[in-house]
Design a protein around this motif. Sequence first.
Motif, PDB file in Angstrom:
ATOM      1  N   ARG A 111      -8.407  -8.504  15.306  1.00  0.00           N
ATOM      2  CA  ARG A 111      -6.953  -8.424  15.190  1.00  0.00           C
ATOM      3  C   ARG A 111      -6.476  -7.194  14.459  1.00  0.00           C
ATOM      4  NH1 ARG A 111      -5.194 -14.631  14.238  1.00  0.00           N
ATOM      5  NH2 ARG A 111      -7.080 -15.530  15.097  1.00  0.00           N
ATOM      6  N   VAL A 112      -7.378  -6.507  13.774  1.00  0.00           N
ATOM      7  CA  VAL A 112      -6.931  -5.304  13.057  1.00  0.00           C
ATOM      8  C   VAL A 112      -7.588  -4.061  13.638  1.00  0.00           C
ATOM      9  CG1 VAL A 112      -6.845  -4.150  10.832  1.00  0.00           C
ATOM     10  CG2 VAL A 112      -6.500  -6.612  10.962  1.00  0.00           C
ATOM     11  N   GLU A 140       8.544   2.958  15.145  1.00  0.00           N
ATOM     12  CA  GLU A 140       9.960   3.160  15.427  1.00  0.00           C
ATOM     13  C   GLU A 140      10.818   3.101  14.163  1.00  0.00           C
ATOM     14  OE1 GLU A 140      10.669   1.313  19.756  1.00  0.00           O
ATOM     15  OE2 GLU A 140      10.021  -0.181  18.305  1.00  0.00           O
ATOM     16  N   PHE A 154       0.808  -1.205   0.000  1.00  0.00           N
ATOM     17  CA  PHE A 154       0.000   0.000   0.000  1.00  0.00           C
ATOM     18  C   PHE A 154       0.848   1.265   0.000  1.00  0.00           C
ATOM     19  CE2 PHE A 154      -2.678  -3.301   1.561  1.00  0.00           C
ATOM     20  CZ  PHE A 154      -3.897  -3.028   0.989  1.00  0.00           C
ATOM     21  N   PRO A 194      -7.425  -3.591  17.881  1.00  0.00           N
ATOM     22  CA  PRO A 194      -6.072  -3.251  18.354  1.00  0.00           C
ATOM     23  C   PRO A 194      -5.562  -1.917  17.811  1.00  0.00           C
ATOM     24  CG  PRO A 194      -6.144  -5.512  17.583  1.00  0.00           C
ATOM     25  CD  PRO A 194      -7.435  -4.895  17.202  1.00  0.00           C
ATOM     26  N   THR A 195      -5.953  -1.581  16.587  1.00  0.00           N
ATOM     27  CA  THR A 195      -5.487  -0.301  16.034  1.00  0.00           C
ATOM     28  C   THR A 195      -6.163   0.864  16.745  1.00  0.00           C
ATOM     29  OG1 THR A 195      -5.187  -1.415  13.937  1.00  0.00           O
ATOM     30  CG2 THR A 195      -5.131   0.960  13.888  1.00  0.00           C
ATOM     31  N   GLU A 248      -6.347   2.168   4.976  1.00  0.00           N
ATOM     32  CA  GLU A 248      -5.331   1.282   4.383  1.00  0.00           C
ATOM     33  C   GLU A 248      -4.941   0.156   5.332  1.00  0.00           C
ATOM     34  OE1 GLU A 248      -1.914   2.803   2.481  1.00  0.00           O
ATOM     35  OE2 GLU A 248      -3.082   3.198   0.688  1.00  0.00           O
ATOM     36  N   VAL A 249      -5.007   0.415   6.620  1.00  0.00           N
ATOM     37  CA  VAL A 249      -4.699  -0.654   7.569  1.00  0.00           C
ATOM     38  C   VAL A 249      -5.745  -1.761   7.438  1.00  0.00           C
ATOM     39  CG1 VAL A 249      -4.520  -1.234  10.003  1.00  0.00           C
ATOM     40  CG2 VAL A 249      -3.516   0.872   9.164  1.00  0.00           C
ATOM     41  N   ARG A 266      14.640  -8.771  30.011  1.00  0.00           N
ATOM     42  CA  ARG A 266      13.382  -8.396  29.366  1.00  0.00           C
ATOM     43  C   ARG A 266      12.238  -8.406  30.355  1.00  0.00           C
ATOM     44  NH1 ARG A 266      12.561 -10.476  23.320  1.00  0.00           N
ATOM     45  NH2 ARG A 266      14.621  -9.921  22.554  1.00  0.00           N
ATOM     46  N   ALA A 273      -5.185  -3.585   4.252  1.00  0.00           N
ATOM     47  CA  ALA A 273      -4.060  -4.511   4.366  1.00  0.00           C
ATOM     48  C   ALA A 273      -4.519  -5.791   5.054  1.00  0.00           C
ATOM     49  CB  ALA A 273      -2.924  -3.862   5.148  1.00  0.00           C
ATOM     50  N   GLY A 274      -5.367  -5.640   6.072  1.00  0.00           N
ATOM     51  CA  GLY A 274      -5.910  -6.816   6.743  1.00  0.00           C
ATOM     52  C   GLY A 274      -6.733  -7.656   5.779  1.00  0.00           C
ATOM     53  N   GLN A 277       3.255   3.820  24.345  1.00  0.00           N
ATOM     54  CA  GLN A 277       3.439   3.217  23.035  1.00  0.00           C
ATOM     55  C   GLN A 277       4.359   2.020  23.196  1.00  0.00           C
ATOM     56  OE1 GLN A 277       2.014   4.001  20.286  1.00  0.00           O
ATOM     57  NE2 GLN A 277       1.004   5.885  20.905  1.00  0.00           N
ATOM     58  N   PRO A 278       4.079   0.966  22.450  1.00  0.00           N
ATOM     59  CA  PRO A 278       4.958  -0.195  22.569  1.00  0.00           C
ATOM     60  C   PRO A 278       6.350   0.142  22.041  1.00  0.00           C
ATOM     61  CG  PRO A 278       3.445  -0.475  20.727  1.00  0.00           C
ATOM     62  CD  PRO A 278       3.017   0.757  21.453  1.00  0.00           C
ATOM     63  N   ALA A 279       7.371  -0.448  22.627  1.00  0.00           N
ATOM     64  CA  ALA A 279       8.741  -0.213  22.173  1.00  0.00           C
ATOM     65  C   ALA A 279       9.460  -1.547  22.094  1.00  0.00           C
ATOM     66  CB  ALA A 279       9.463   0.724  23.125  1.00  0.00           C
ATOM     67  N   HIS A 280      10.452  -1.598  21.229  1.00  0.00           N
ATOM     68  CA  HIS A 280      11.138  -2.871  21.041  1.00  0.00           C
ATOM     69  C   HIS A 280      12.138  -3.076  22.165  1.00  0.00           C
ATOM     70  CE1 HIS A 280      13.952   0.043  19.391  1.00  0.00           C
ATOM     71  NE2 HIS A 280      14.886  -0.801  19.744  1.00  0.00           N
ATOM     72  N   PRO A 281      12.418  -4.327  22.520  1.00  0.00           N
ATOM     73  CA  PRO A 281      13.472  -4.580  23.497  1.00  0.00           C
ATOM     74  C   PRO A 281      14.824  -4.388  22.829  1.00  0.00           C
ATOM     75  CG  PRO A 281      12.584  -6.640  22.666  1.00  0.00           C
ATOM     76  CD  PRO A 281      11.783  -5.548  22.017  1.00  0.00           C
ATOM     77  N   ASP A 292      12.041  -6.938  15.901  1.00  0.00           N
ATOM     78  CA  ASP A 292      11.284  -6.697  17.125  1.00  0.00           C
ATOM     79  C   ASP A 292      10.812  -5.261  17.259  1.00  0.00           C
ATOM     80  OD1 ASP A 292      11.284  -9.251  18.062  1.00  0.00           O
ATOM     81  OD2 ASP A 292      13.241  -9.048  19.036  1.00  0.00           O
TER      82      ASP A 292
END
Lengths: 339, 655
Positions: B256-257, A160, A108, B260-261, B238-239, B346, B242-243, B333-337, A155
């Motif tokens: 699931r789309v 990000e 997209f 959660p969004t 568009e999300v 973790r 995409a789903g 907001q989620p962040a990566h480890p 991950d």
Amino acid sequence: MAQPAISCRNVWKVFGPDPAAHVAALSAGGSGAAGHVVAVRDVTLDVTRGEMLVVMGLSGSGKSTLVRCLSRLIETTAGAIDIDGVEIGSLTEASLIALRREKMGMVFQSFGLLPHRTVLQNVAFPLEMRGMDRMARTARAREVLELVGLRSREDYFPRELSGGQQQRVGIARSLAIEPDIWFLDEPFSALDPLIRREMQDEFLRLKKQMDRTIVFITHDFDEALRLADRIAIMKDGAIVQCDSPDRIVLAPASDYVAKFTAGVDRSRVVHVGTFAMPLPPDAPPEGSPLPAGATLREIARSLVADPRPTIPVADTSGRLVGALDRNAALDLVLEARPA
Amino acid sequence: MTDSAATDTAVVRSTTEKGPRVWQGLLIAAVLLAVGQALLPPGLIRPPDWAILPFADWINAAFYYAQNELGLMQVTRAFAGGVEWSLDVTGNLLYGRNRWPRIGPIPWSTVAVTAGMLGYALGGWRLAALAGGTFVWIAVMGQWRWSMETFSVIVVAAPVSVFIGLCMGTLAWRSKTAERIINPILNIAQSLPHFAYMIPVVVFIGLGPKAGAVVTIIFSVPPMIRMTLLGLRKVPEEVVEAGKMSGATRWQLLTRVRLPTARTEILIGVNQVIMQCLAMVVLASFIGMPGLGQRLLQLLQALRIGPSVEIGITIVLLAVTLDRLSRAWAMRQPAHPEPGESWASRNRLWLIWAGLVAAAFGLAQLVPYFHEDERSQALSIAPPIDAGVNWFIGFVSPVTDWIRRVLVVWVLIPFRDAILWLPYTTVLAAVAALGWAVGGWRSALVCVGFILPIALSGWWDRAMITVYTVLAAVTLAGIIGFPLGIWGAGTGRRAAVVRLVCETMQTFPRFIYMIPVVMLFGVSDVAVLAAVMVFATVPIVRYTIEGLDSVPPETVEAAEMSGATRRQVLGNVRLPLAMPTILVGFNQSIMFALFMVIIAAFIGTQDLGQEMQRALSATDVGKGLVLGLAVAFLGLMADHLLMRWAERLRQAQRL
Ligand SMILES: Nc1ncnc2c1ncn2[C@@H]1O[C@H](COP(=O)(O)OP(=O)(O)O)[C@@H](O)[C@H]1O
Ligand SMILES: [Mg+2]
């Protein structure tokens, strides 16, 4: 001829209060009621299996809408679309879902990533929908992430990543199920030039590797020339010309098309085979032939050195396929402006 | 050519002049009706008896039918049974209620440690200190049992509300018909005073904690529905596409789309649910809900200021903690480890939490003080507070007495008498005139449509007393809040502080505002007025700041460049531009005031609120709902008038 992978006949998409009536009015030669937007206008088009069709046009010309019709993300107002011989407008929801799970992928324009999932989970999403188990889908997702060079970011969450990286996640996601039919809506527009070039190369490689039917939207003509088997140029929802890159450059159907090709070095696009005249039946030209698959720019040096006024052209098997008018070819090479 | 132009302007003039003429006419009629009331037949002064419709009886009949004929009773009883069972479980865990699973109470120190850890995970050290500190305070002050009685209801009610809200919000999003049904219900529901919810529930379920929990659930669902709807609408197309292209079914798309969004909006909804729950659970003491609210109610009625301040502090701390925690969760907001992190690193927060809980548990086994909170071991700051308050009252009572006397004698009583002196026909005409002035005949009709049923309900005088209290309070609130807002606007820091104070004050359950006013003014009309006024000031300040700050700086600069003084810029540029927003503030202020008036009724007023409390104790649904709807209609009418006016101002500015 083999059955086309995608075939649309007189497809219309109109936004507005009464789309069907608007199409009927326009088809009958009238002007229709006000307040309607014709996003796709009477498009008839075949895409053969393994072909890469590039759709071009100014923004708002209906490219995205056309592709959404092809994937039945939106319903067409009129006309029919066949995918592998099956009319998708008549599919039930379940068989449409099955078709998407098995055959289709789409990238997209503004990525459409799921914000709450990591890169890896995003890429694995279509596999999850297919019901693949966790181990298998994670392995497969890692594989495609490797392909787009984002293994180290698996991950991360979409927010990000830079725009270019997000786009690559989108590409990886659509590749995960190895789609037979692949729709890409300006997939490289968010990438910086270097990566863009790399991705294009990668893309050509993928295309060669697999027998995939691709509909690719771009508004970058150079990109179109690099990738396309055929180019369809859209204006106000209609396809004004759909032809090989050579023909688009050599014989633009209208001023609108000509404007797209204006900045292009034509000698880099036009192939010897297309530019050649038919063989004169009585006296075929003598001497060593030029390869039909080369561009004029590639043979420019030998063209300058060659004294013959008409030069034979042969395909890869060595069969003569035409005769090149040296002067005409030289003219095209020399008029070249820098690309 | 010139002719048609002339008629055009004539038409324009006549339409613009016809408007004013009508509403001025209505206004004059209103004045004439008031002045000449001696000449009027009594049926035009107060609604005649034969015109009064027995709404209450009708509602009672409908309820009787639903209760007995439709078997709704079984349904509600079953639902309440489920709620009761959950309440028993949380009650056992949190404060050792003697019910299944009979393992509680959990030592209070583990609860405090868990709260602190949650705060740390969501918002760092400050939030950890706030959350942990709140629970330590509760325990140390010996209020554990009451607080946990309150808290255990929130723990049950909030998830249920969130679930119901999610379902109904999704339904409203899926189907236009459902939305068309749900939307007006939400509008009325959000302008019904708290007590109006209680009476029907008491009818179906009876008094007690069960009923309190059910009321809390019902009361806190509407914001969740709204936020779910908003969140689902905001999911980028568009999300979703995409789903779809990934081959998701409708159900997969939703779970699931889409949901959660919409996470952020949904979590803001959760925050609102929790705050509504707390506000309601405190008030539910009126229908026999034990806990902090009941305690506060008893203490206030006994005029025991010191202990009620203690309880008040607890409620405020709980409110602020719950608000900050849930808001931090929504904004997270989620962040990566980090790559290459070990499993332990973790999950270090979980590990630390487990360690702390184990330590607290062990400590509680060794030292009973950390296990169960006994009233006898509690600290109390009530005596010094009482002493301080007494000293303070002694110090200010000449002033407050004077204020009270002046207000009562010279302002309130004359004002109230004036409003009660007005024939209802005057009020109807005046309301129609106002409606016509802001929005033509439609608005006039809407406003009359809201106020006529009140006249026909037989509660006219009570309603007018409510109107008088609200008008007086909002006027005072405006006199205080408006300059405060102007003062607070502009400079970044000051605005931030004022805004923070306002926001924090808004999260307090309304009941809290009764403490200082009872302290200062005793149990009197003035106390009610003061409580309502304090609460109604908050939105005025907030929206005045908001409005002034959103004036584009270029506009202000342009005015300054043309040589306007600061006062001129304020009066001629900033205030007019901010006016629509400020009107929104006044609108909210009126809503808040209406709610507060009803709550404050237990102090003893003569308005709708007091009648409502009577209806509550007599479990008279019909009467209670009629009174509640009367309050709601007053609010909706004010809402309509002010919003139309703001809309008109906005349109005029756009031209
Ligand atoms: N959902 C929609 N509703 C109304 N008009 C739309 C909608 N989607 C696209 N259009 C209109 O259809 C035309 C084609 O849009 P699009 O296909 O997005 O163009 P492109 O992708 O070529 O930039 C535009 O004029 C656009 O405004
Ligand atoms: Mg597009």
